[in-house]
Structure formats: C-alpha cells, structure tokens
Enzyme design. Sequence first.
Site, mmCIF file in Angstrom:
data_model
loop_
_atom_site.group_PDB
_atom_site.id
_atom_site.type_symbol
_atom_site.label_atom_id
_atom_site.label_comp_id
_atom_site.label_asym_id
_atom_site.label_seq_id
_atom_site.Cartn_x
_atom_site.Cartn_y
_atom_site.Cartn_z
ATOM 1 C CE LYS A 119 -4.264 1.640 2.162
ATOM 2 N NZ LYS A 119 -5.251 1.431 3.228
ATOM 3 C CD GLU B 162 -19.594 -3.042 8.215
ATOM 4 O OE1 GLU B 162 -18.878 -2.213 7.617
ATOM 5 O OE2 GLU B 162 -19.760 -4.214 7.804
ATOM 6 N NE ARG C 22 -21.768 -3.323 4.004
ATOM 7 C CZ ARG C 22 -20.718 -3.949 3.510
ATOM 8 N NH1 ARG C 22 -19.586 -3.972 4.178
ATOM 9 N NH2 ARG C 22 -20.795 -4.571 2.354
#
Length: 643
Positions: free
Chosen positions: A292, A389, A417
């Site tokens: 990343k 979630e 969610r």
Amino acid sequence: MTTATPLLDTVNLPEDLRRLPADRLPQLAAELRGFLLESVQQTGGHFASNLGAVELTVALHYVYDTPRDHLVWDVGHQSYPHKILTGRKNRMHTMRQFGGLAGFPKRSESEYDDFGVGHSSTSIGAALGMAVADRLSGSSARSVAIIGDGAMTAGQAFEALNCAGDMADTDLLVILNDNEMSISPNVGALPKYLARNVMRDMRGVLHNIKNQSAFVLDKLPAVKEIAQKAEETIKAYASESEHIKQSLSLFENFGFQYTGAIDGHNLPLLIDTLRELRRRKGPQLLHIITKKGQGYKLAENDPVKYHAIGKTVHKQPENADSNADTDTQAPKKQPEKPSYTQIFGRWLCDQAEADSRLAAITPAMREGSGLVEFAQRFPERYFDVGIAEQHAVTFAAGLACAGVKPVVAIYSTFLQRGYDQLVHDVALQNLPVLFAIDRAGIVGADGPTHAGAYDLSFLRCIPNMVIAAPSDENECRLLLSTCYALEQPAAVRYPRGSGCGAAVNDTLDTVPVGKGIIRRQGKSTAILAFGSMVAPALKAAEALDATVADMRFVKPLDEELVLQLAADHDYIVCAEENAEAGGAGSAVLELLARQGSLKPTLLAAIPDTVTDHGDAALLLDKLGLSAAALTERIRKWLDAQAA
C-alpha cells in the site's frame, strides 16, 4: 500536470493499452503512478491503496477484454488507475467534486465500471452474478473480482466464496490483493493466516529465481521448460510445509483452485499468470502481494495516514531517501473547533475512566471514529472486529448480556449493514448498547454510498430504541452521557466535521430523556429542528421571526413540546438532515394527526432521491438545508400558504 507522461498520453482506453508491446508496460505503469500522485494531490481522495494497485490494473486491462470482460473492484479505494485507463484521465481533476468524477466506481459514469461500490466485500458476490449470467447466456466473457485482504475479513465475502466454490461450471477469478491493510492495520485470524512467514520466505525464493533468470530463459525455450519443471518441483516441495498446505487448503476447501502468492508489482509475472488463469475453467483464486502506497515513501511508511489525503501533500522526488525527514506536508492551520469525532473520542475516554464496565467496539474504523486514544489507554476494553458490522452489533449484544456496557462506534452508512442484528439481537432483547453514529447526514465528496441519510428513518421504527441528535459540540457530550446511562438500546447521531464552536463542558452530566428546549421565541412559525439543523434554523428564524425548538430527541419525541408549539403557532416547519420519508418530521406529523392538532407543516429534509457527491456545504444548499436556502424555502412556503 508537470509530470511527463508521453506513453500514458497515447492510452485513452484499454484497447490502446492492449496494442502496446509488453516491454513498454513498466514505463506505462511508472507514468501512471506519477500521474496518479499529482492528480490526487490536487483533488484529494484515496491515495495509498491506489498507488498499490497500479501494476495490477495495467495487467488486468492488458489481459482481459474490457468492457466485455467484467472487472469488479471491491470498495473502490483502488479504482483510480482503472478510471485513468478507461477514458477518464482528462477528468481526474474533477474527482469527488460536484458534477465531476465519483470517488468510487459508478455504473452511470462508465461502461467499464461494472458494479457501483463504496462498501466493502461485495465484489465476489457481484462478479459471481455476472459470471453466472454469462454462462446462462452462452457468453464467453470472464468475470474478475478484485478484493483486498481487509475486505476479505467480512462475512459477505465468505458467503460468496461458499456459493461460488460450489459452481464448478462457472468461470470466476477472485484476486486477493494482500497488502496487510484495510484502512487501519488488519485485525483477526485471517490476516495472520495469510501472512505465514514460511509462505513468505518460500515465495521470495521463487520470485528471485524467476526474476533473475527471466531474460536467459526467454532466449532459451528448452531451458525455460526445464526451469519451469524445476519451479513446479520447488513448489511441490514447499507445499510439504504445513503452513503452505493450510494456506492452499483454505481456499481449495471452498472449491477454488488457488494460485500464489505472487508479487503484485511484477508486471511480467502478473501478465503471464493472468493469461494462464483466464484460460482456466471454474472458480479460481489468485493471491498477490502488494505494498500500500507503492512508489511514494511517505505512504509506504505510513499507509494509515495516507490512506486518503486532502490537497496538501507535495510530490516527493523519486530518489528521495527513505530515511529523510518525512514531514513534507504544507503546514496546516490548526482547526479552531474540535470535530464531533474528537468530541466523541474525548467523551469515551472520560466515561471509561468513570465506568470500568465500558467497552468500545469498531468495525475497522479506529481512526475515522476517534478511537485511537481509547485504544491506547484502554486496550483491554477496545475491540476492532474488522470489516464485520454485523458481528460488531451481535458481539456488543453478547457483551451487554454479561454486564458490560458496550459502545459501538460506527458510521451511519455502515450501520445499515448491521440492521438485522440491531433489530434482532439488540432491540428485541432490550439490551443497553449505545451506538455512536458518526457521519450522519450529508458527507460530501464520498457521495451517496457514504451518506448518512437514512438512520433516523430506519432506527425510529425499532422498539426500545432511544435516538438523540445533538445540535452542537456540548450537546453531543451531554447526549452521549445521557444515552450511555440508559438500560436500553440508544443511538446518538452526529455529523461529519465540526459544529458551531460551542464551549464543551468536560463533565459527564446528563439531560432528561425525550425533552427538547426552546432556543428562540418567535411569532407565528415554529421550526422544530433536529441535530445539525438547529444552527441553520436559528439563522433562518432571525430573518423570519420564528420560534426554534432544539428537539434533542427523535425518539422519544417531546410530545408535550410539539403539541404546545402547534397550539401557539400557525405554521410548523420540521428541519432534519435525514431522508424526509419516515424521518423526524414524519414523527411530528404522526403525533399531530393522532392528537387532532394538525397545522400546515413543511418537512425540510433530504428528498426521496439519491444524493450527489461534492462539497458538503454546496450539497446542503442545493437540498434546501443551508441557512440561506432554508430561509428562502420557508419564506416561499409561507407565501404559498397565505395565497
């Protein structure tokens, strides 16, 4: 743009890319990375994740026949290189601005955006649907899901793997882009599982052998064949390692043929591997390793900080010393007002000091939800459950059953969610779980996938729920303390950014539940304002000589106050930064109708439409919810009532 991009300038669409000889692709990737660095610095947006996906994006569009073949990007944090290569390079300066490019893939924006995203872990299921549709229609098109190891921690990803692995007649490629990060460092067993040291060491040996001998082997096909057999032998030997066997078996037990892990920044290797996988039948999984922030040392060294940036990062020379001073950002003016997220973070630590029962839960949003200090000071009571979630809510319910006082720090858009768990596991059992709902209302550049436009509507219909909407920073702290003290489910929803700059009392005082207060006394019009709309309502009231009530609570509604205002005023205005349908204004109308006290009522809320992306202040103005727009909206409505 100051970076020279002569090769990238010849690539307007993937078909142009596919005409290039393979040996020109590393130059294209370098130019693409340079262009990306400059464009994101000018517009802001997701940064480190896009830098890490440059080579993968080039390889995918080079091998696959897009848009006939389907590329489904998970979340969309890494989709900027894809946008640049699919005809949108000259519009990148409009990224995340009103009327400009969306910050995520968007089907209406380009035929190359096969699936609109913004939330994680949807790519495998969506790509599987496309693959099945192609099979049913007899199409030979291929479908590819590109998912990060962070998004792979969510249950929805594994539900799709479970379904896809049982479809041997369906051609699907899942690319697991493993950079050991989501937004924050990944947590849980799966990332650790993928990061086995033995697997990494053996992978490095294989890459070195292949990379160092590639030139010679290409010139000597017979030797290349022998070397490939030798590589297969090495892989077979490596597979005797228990860790490698486990890594293979994880996905192969789901019914996928596993390939990897390979270097996700090695373009020739990526292209060769993708070509081979495109020919294969059935469910395939390619595991690649990327970094990343690749190519920008600051982002490589601190991918959390550089996950997304504003417009202040300066380009770093390519030969910059990685050990040099990394503070190259332009000095920022310190904010005069703390954000609501910071108010919550400070309150959480203070409340945890006062109550040892408190535990905080976040679904992979430690920084965004203001939990960094809490995680450092109370690590034993801090739980990052990853991008899960649903689990976050049920886990909180379990804690509450055993006497803990859980606080779930979650964005409004992500609470959607976990809705079934909120209803079934928390509310029906009347458990004392506090939901600290950040990013309520219009969020700006991230657009409709992240807008918190529905929480008042979907929370209000749930039994046992208390819903509070603070109007300023001090109110936020008061209502957090009030709702935490309850022995039932409660939610405090607050907007992104800062408020009006109210002085914040550092106590843990509470206020009466379900009681609002009058902020301004006016004449014939009463504005019942909820949360963030109190401040613009007060400004509108000055121009209209209206009464303003800070309602504080959406549920329970202050019925006595509402009925009194209806009795004393000719007109009612309900102002909220939430969907009009089923929101706080609907609660007011329901009460007035039930009591036979209906008065002409204007619902000033978000209309029944998908909101745009862009500057939040601009969007609120267009929606009629800024102070000036609200004033004009009410004035026109009052004129119409008098006509």
